[in-house]
Write an enzyme that holds these catalytic residues in place. Structure first.
Site, PDB file in Angstrom:
ATOM      1  CG  PHE A  46      43.421  55.825  43.706  1.00 58.77           C
ATOM      2  CD1 PHE A  46      44.465  56.264  44.603  1.00 58.77           C
ATOM      3  CD2 PHE A  46      42.435  54.647  43.556  1.00 58.77           C
ATOM      4  CE1 PHE A  46      44.144  54.501  45.956  1.00 58.77           C
ATOM      5  CE2 PHE A  46      42.789  53.643  44.482  1.00 58.77           C
ATOM      6  CZ  PHE A  46      43.274  53.983  45.585  1.00 58.77           C
ATOM      7  CG  ASP A  65      32.361  44.266  42.117  1.00 53.27           C
ATOM      8  OD1 ASP A  65      32.120  43.667  41.426  1.00 53.27           O
ATOM      9  OD2 ASP A  65      34.354  44.353  42.529  1.00 53.27           O
ATOM     10  CE  LYS A  94      33.964  48.214  39.886  1.00 52.43           C
ATOM     11  NZ  LYS A  94      34.615  46.937  38.686  1.00 52.43           N
ATOM     12  CG  PHE A 137      25.516  47.301  48.842  1.00 51.09           C
ATOM     13  CD1 PHE A 137      25.722  45.857  48.768  1.00 51.09           C
ATOM     14  CD2 PHE A 137      25.471  48.842  48.785  1.00 51.09           C
ATOM     15  CE1 PHE A 137      24.143  45.939  47.890  1.00 51.09           C
ATOM     16  CE2 PHE A 137      24.708  48.633  47.467  1.00 51.09           C
ATOM     17  CZ  PHE A 137      24.027  47.215  46.504  1.00 51.09           C
ATOM     18  CG  ASP A 157      34.257  41.020  39.337  1.00 46.86           C
ATOM     19  OD1 ASP A 157      33.292  40.032  38.202  1.00 46.86           O
ATOM     20  OD2 ASP A 157      34.780  42.276  40.260  1.00 46.86           O
ATOM     21  NE  ARG A 194      36.664  41.909  48.291  1.00 52.06           N
ATOM     22  CZ  ARG A 194      37.007  42.389  47.380  1.00 52.06           C
ATOM     23  NH1 ARG A 194      38.278  43.497  47.858  1.00 52.06           N
ATOM     24  NH2 ARG A 194      36.112  42.632  46.105  1.00 52.06           N
ATOM     25  CG  ASP A 223      34.442  46.707  35.176  1.00 51.25           C
ATOM     26  OD1 ASP A 223      35.179  46.599  33.915  1.00 51.25           O
ATOM     27  OD2 ASP A 223      34.688  46.417  36.146  1.00 51.25           O
ATOM     28  CG  ASP A 229      44.240  50.381  42.609  1.00 52.69           C
ATOM     29  OD1 ASP A 229      45.677  50.491  42.862  1.00 52.69           O
ATOM     30  OD2 ASP A 229      43.220  49.395  42.686  1.00 52.69           O
ATOM     31  CG  ASP A 230      44.064  50.295  35.805  1.00 50.23           C
ATOM     32  OD1 ASP A 230      43.159  49.519  37.514  1.00 50.23           O
ATOM     33  OD2 ASP A 230      43.655  51.200  34.963  1.00 50.23           O
ATOM     34  CE  LYS A 241      44.547  50.257  51.538  1.00 48.75           C
ATOM     35  NZ  LYS A 241      44.473  48.945  50.881  1.00 48.75           N
TER      36      LYS A 241
END
Length: 347
Positions: free
Chosen positions: A231, A95, A192, A90, A99, A104, A166, A235-236, A50
């Protein structure tokens, strides 16, 4: 009047940046096949999102000047914006490996692309290095050159500290709700996400316009960090309560043992019996157990708790914006623009 950039305008700058990044690589006699690899990595990992972070830089510069940007001003501001997108790329390539992510932006993650594998680690390093090559090429004579370099280093360092917290707080393979706390959650979110997503673009605009005074930077940080925190909490919330057709994905925070705002809220108000439900079902790769946690979230009225939090937080942020001192060139419209984009969003 300030002018807001479009994604098409912003993306039109990237081919020139790619050309210059690859030109730097060619100066070191990198074989042509590997130059093509570098190019493929740049395009696959940087373009296609975006670009909200990146576009915030020219938008902020335009709001500071209260006028549309000249061609040169736009190129410089958009170049700095693309450097934030390179930083994001990056982080995302790295990530996804940490993870073990699968996709993606609707495509297999870079490390899962044919013939890439763990070469992706080095590709991530090259994405980061591209930032400093571009800074040197375009801003070497800018009065704030060293400040810009240091700002990117600082944003990287803070984001990596947040990622460390995290990873160690909520490893996917070991569920321990005793590890979770709102203090850890806030540290993760601020370091983060908030610094590089909200503070960095505005700080870049202030340095670009040579108005990055200690007062301006402090005012920006005091508003943008809470905005970034809000923000991420959004998201959560949307991960569980948002509609998949709106947010473009199916939420996985419960399955992935995320130290999210919702689970921390639940832990703070649940009874011993309800905590037992969380301990038996949270962070398990099992849709039935996920459903048990979702049911508990409903029982605890977390949706209502979030809505009350949102109104309170947004009121506080609006008060901070109203108090901004514009005497040194900072503009309230920058913060109003950020808030408008995210207040009551559904995706």
């Amino acid at each position: 009047m300030a002018k807001t950039t479009t994604l098409k305008e912003f993306e039109s700058i990237f081919p020139k940046l790619t050309e210059d990044i690859l030109d730097d690589a060619k100066q070191h006699n990198l074989p042509e096949a590997f130059v093509e690899w570098y190019k493929a990595s740049l395009i696959a990992n940087t373009v296609g999102g975006k670009c909200n972070r990146g576009m915030s830089v020219p938008d902020s510069v335009s709001m500071i000047l209260e006028a549309p940007l000249s061609e040169q001003q736009y190129f410089e501001a958009a170049a700095l914006g693309w450097m934030t997108e390179l930083l994001q790329a990056f982080f995302l390539v790295s990530d996804d490996i940490m993870d073990s992510s699968i996709t993606r932006r609707g495509q297999p993650c870079w490390y899962r692309q044919p013939h890439v594998g763990m070469v992706a680690i080095n590709d991530a390093f090259l994405l980061e290095a591209s930032i400093y090559n571009l800074l040197k090429r375009y801003f070497r004579k800018h009065p704030s050159y060293i400040d810009l370099v240091e700002l990117f280093h600082e944003a990287s360092f803070k984001t990596e500290l947040g990622q460390l917290c995290d990873l160690l707080t909520a490893p996917e393979d070991k569920v321990d709700l005793n590890n979770f706390s709102m203090d850890k959650y806030r540290f993760i979110v601020i370091y983060k996400t908030a610094y590089y997503s909200f503070y960095l673009p505005v700080a870049l605009a202030l340095y670009h316009q040579n108005i990055a005074t200690p007062k301006n930077l402090k005012q920006a940080e005091q508003i943008l960090i809470p905005l970034g925190e809000y923000f991420q909490i959004q998201d959560d919330y949307l991960d569980n309560f948002g509609l998949p057709e709106h947010i473009g994905k199916i939420g996985t925070d419960i399955l992935d043992n995320k130290c999210s705002w919702l689970v921390n809220q639940a832990l703070a108000i649940c009874t011993p019996e309800q905590r037992k439900i969380l301990e038996e079902n949270y962070g398990q790769k099992d849709s039935k157990k996920e459903a048990e946690v979702k049911k508990l979230y409903d029982e605890l009225k977390l949706e209502q708790i979030y809505q009350e939090y949102e109104e309170k937080r947004v009121g506080e942020i609006r008060s901070m914006i109203a108090d901004v001192d514009e005497s040194e060139g900072l503009k309230k419209t920058i913060f109003e623009s950020f808030l408008k984009k995210i207040y009551k969003r559904s995706k």
